[in-house]
Design a protein around this motif. Sequence first.
Motif, PDB file in Angstrom:
ATOM      1  N   PHE A   5      -7.705  -1.178   4.217  1.00  9.40           N
ATOM      2  CA  PHE A   5      -7.766  -0.345   5.338  1.00  9.40           C
ATOM      3  C   PHE A   5      -8.931   1.157   4.313  1.00  9.40           C
ATOM      4  N   LEU A   6     -10.601   1.161   4.491  1.00  8.03           N
ATOM      5  CA  LEU A   6     -11.229   2.257   3.848  1.00  8.03           C
ATOM      6  C   LEU A   6     -11.881   2.906   4.313  1.00  8.03           C
ATOM      7  N   ASP A   7     -11.868   4.063   3.983  1.00  9.91           N
ATOM      8  CA  ASP A   7     -12.796   4.961   4.511  1.00  9.91           C
ATOM      9  C   ASP A   7     -14.315   5.438   4.598  1.00  9.91           C
ATOM     10  N   VAL A   8     -14.549   4.238   3.293  1.00 14.02           N
ATOM     11  CA  VAL A   8     -16.267   4.001   3.223  1.00 14.02           C
ATOM     12  C   VAL A   8     -16.172   2.884   2.678  1.00 14.02           C
ATOM     13  N   ARG A   9     -17.938   2.466   3.193  1.00 12.51           N
ATOM     14  CA  ARG A   9     -17.601   1.058   2.328  1.00 12.51           C
ATOM     15  C   ARG A   9     -18.216   0.720   0.965  1.00 12.51           C
ATOM     16  N   PRO A  10     -16.598  -0.599   0.513  1.00  9.12           N
ATOM     17  CA  PRO A  10     -17.756  -1.008  -0.505  1.00  9.12           C
ATOM     18  C   PRO A  10     -17.988  -1.698  -1.062  1.00  9.12           C
ATOM     19  N   GLU A  11     -18.633  -1.054  -2.574  1.00 11.82           N
ATOM     20  CA  GLU A  11     -19.913  -1.422  -2.718  1.00 11.82           C
ATOM     21  C   GLU A  11     -19.955  -2.901  -3.296  1.00 11.82           C
ATOM     22  N   HIS A  12     -18.649  -3.824  -3.245  1.00 15.48           N
ATOM     23  CA  HIS A  12     -18.339  -4.815  -3.679  1.00 15.48           C
ATOM     24  C   HIS A  12     -17.162  -5.322  -3.187  1.00 15.48           C
ATOM     25  N   LEU A  13     -16.999  -6.754  -2.935  1.00 17.49           N
ATOM     26  CA  LEU A  13     -16.050  -7.457  -2.286  1.00 17.49           C
ATOM     27  C   LEU A  13     -15.637  -8.468  -3.164  1.00 17.49           C
ATOM     28  N   PRO A  14     -14.085  -8.465  -3.347  1.00 14.60           N
ATOM     29  CA  PRO A  14     -14.038  -9.975  -4.209  1.00 14.60           C
ATOM     30  C   PRO A  14     -14.303 -11.379  -3.679  1.00 14.60           C
ATOM     31  N   GLU A  15     -14.515 -11.978  -4.364  1.00  8.91           N
ATOM     32  CA  GLU A  15     -15.266 -13.830  -3.658  1.00  8.91           C
ATOM     33  C   GLU A  15     -14.010 -14.022  -2.284  1.00  8.91           C
ATOM     34  N   GLY A  16     -14.349 -13.950  -1.462  1.00  9.11           N
ATOM     35  CA  GLY A  16     -13.409 -14.879   0.198  1.00  9.11           C
ATOM     36  C   GLY A  16     -13.388 -13.742   0.380  1.00  9.11           C
ATOM     37  N   THR A  17     -13.703 -12.541   0.169  1.00  2.00           N
ATOM     38  CA  THR A  17     -13.615 -11.441   1.778  1.00  2.00           C
ATOM     39  C   THR A  17     -14.149 -11.332   2.488  1.00  2.00           C
ATOM     40  N   ARG A  18     -13.685 -10.960   3.556  1.00  2.00           N
ATOM     41  CA  ARG A  18     -14.128 -10.149   4.843  1.00  2.00           C
ATOM     42  C   ARG A  18     -14.260  -8.959   4.897  1.00  2.00           C
ATOM     43  N   LEU A  19     -15.688  -8.646   4.985  1.00  8.05           N
ATOM     44  CA  LEU A  19     -15.689  -7.163   5.287  1.00  8.05           C
ATOM     45  C   LEU A  19     -15.735  -7.065   7.428  1.00  8.05           C
ATOM     46  N   TYR A  20     -15.068  -5.682   7.730  1.00  5.36           N
ATOM     47  CA  TYR A  20     -15.014  -5.633   9.242  1.00  5.36           C
ATOM     48  C   TYR A  20     -15.389  -3.917   9.348  1.00  5.36           C
ATOM     49  N   ALA A  21     -16.531  -3.515  10.419  1.00  2.37           N
ATOM     50  CA  ALA A  21     -16.673  -1.935  10.645  1.00  2.37           C
ATOM     51  C   ALA A  21     -15.839  -2.268  11.933  1.00  2.37           C
ATOM     52  N   LEU A  22     -14.819  -1.450  11.418  1.00  3.03           N
ATOM     53  CA  LEU A  22     -13.782  -0.811  12.687  1.00  3.03           C
ATOM     54  C   LEU A  22     -13.732   0.493  13.457  1.00  3.03           C
ATOM     55  N   GLU A  23     -13.576   0.130  14.676  1.00  2.00           N
ATOM     56  CA  GLU A  23     -13.543   1.262  15.556  1.00  2.00           C
ATOM     57  C   GLU A  23     -11.976   1.752  16.283  1.00  2.00           C
ATOM     58  N   PHE A  24     -11.116   2.750  16.485  1.00  2.00           N
ATOM     59  CA  PHE A  24     -10.459   2.734  16.770  1.00  2.00           C
ATOM     60  C   PHE A  24     -10.337   2.752  18.282  1.00  2.00           C
ATOM     61  N   ARG A  25      -8.919   2.907  18.408  1.00  2.00           N
ATOM     62  CA  ARG A  25      -9.439   1.447  20.386  1.00  2.00           C
ATOM     63  C   ARG A  25      -7.096   2.383  20.439  1.00  2.00           C
ATOM     64  N   ALA A  26      -7.482   3.275  20.820  1.00  2.00           N
ATOM     65  CA  ALA A  26      -5.825   3.927  21.452  1.00  2.00           C
ATOM     66  C   ALA A  26      -5.193   3.011  22.637  1.00  2.00           C
ATOM     67  N   HIS A  27      -4.364   2.291  22.728  1.00  2.00           N
ATOM     68  CA  HIS A  27      -3.564   1.814  23.630  1.00  2.00           C
ATOM     69  C   HIS A  27      -3.670   2.703  24.919  1.00  2.00           C
ATOM     70  N   HIS A  28      -3.367   2.480  26.163  1.00  2.00           N
ATOM     71  CA  HIS A  28      -3.660   3.809  27.203  1.00  2.00           C
ATOM     72  C   HIS A  28      -2.064   3.810  27.532  1.00  2.00           C
ATOM     73  N   LYS A  29      -1.246   3.295  26.635  1.00  2.00           N
ATOM     74  CA  LYS A  29      -0.208   4.299  26.520  1.00  2.00           C
ATOM     75  C   LYS A  29       0.094   5.397  25.439  1.00  2.00           C
ATOM     76  N   GLN A  30      -1.001   5.567  25.069  1.00  2.00           N
ATOM     77  CA  GLN A  30      -0.332   6.230  22.702  1.00  2.00           C
ATOM     78  C   GLN A  30      -0.790   7.758  23.507  1.00  2.00           C
ATOM     79  N   LYS A  31       0.169   7.925  23.140  1.00  2.00           N
ATOM     80  CA  LYS A  31       0.632   9.704  22.851  1.00  2.00           C
ATOM     81  C   LYS A  31      -0.564  10.190  21.732  1.00  2.00           C
ATOM     82  N   PHE A  32      -0.554   9.920  20.546  1.00  2.00           N
ATOM     83  CA  PHE A  32      -1.169  10.643  19.210  1.00  2.00           C
ATOM     84  C   PHE A  32      -2.000   9.237  18.977  1.00  2.00           C
ATOM     85  N   GLY A  33      -3.014   9.948  18.377  1.00  2.00           N
ATOM     86  CA  GLY A  33      -4.205   9.741  17.390  1.00  2.00           C
ATOM     87  C   GLY A  33      -3.869   8.553  16.517  1.00  2.00           C
TER      88      GLY A  33
END
Length: 191
Positions: free
Chosen positions: A6-34
């Motif tokens: 889990f990263l805060d910046v997009r890596p410049e290079h990825l090891p062979e066989g690695t997938r990269l995803y852009a994330l959007e935090f999604r709180a649960h409907h009952k989530q009390k905290f971030g």
Amino acid sequence: MTVFSFLDVRPEHLPEGTRLYALEFRAHHKQKFGLPAGLENVAFAADGPEAIPGSLLTIPAEGQLMFERPGSGPGRGGVLRLLLNVRRPDISRAQFAHHWRTVHAPLAIGLNPRYDYYITNISEDQTSSWDGVLQEWFPDRDTFVEHETGLQNVKKVVSDDYPLFLADSAECPQWLAIEITDADASAGAAA
């Protein structure tokens, strides 16, 4: 073994066989905290054979495919829900894994979910505060929303099972993720 990074910046290079995803935090409907401390700035995730340098969190995990429809899953597009799980404090990680895979997953899958691919990943790092990583793949965001809203009436049996193996499902962070492909990277470089 797969390592989730889990990263805060997009890596410049990825090891062979690695997938990269852009994330959007999604709180649960009952989530009390971030997001928990240390994960507030997570913007990307990678899964592959090794950790990505500079990761805010890495979770080496052993995965098990629980459900698959043809033409779905990693590397095939769509939307991924990525969820970090914490076991109940009075059970072992082995008990957590056993319940998740032999009771909870079959229960959830039996309700004819809208996801196309479901993988349970159990952390292999005994010092990790996260016991598992759930991957649920949907063909698109609309299908994810249909899954979330359409199963509300029948999901009670599933949600009633959470306390039998999870510490507090409403506090387990989850993200929606879109895979970043080589074509996405090329399009970004050309712009």
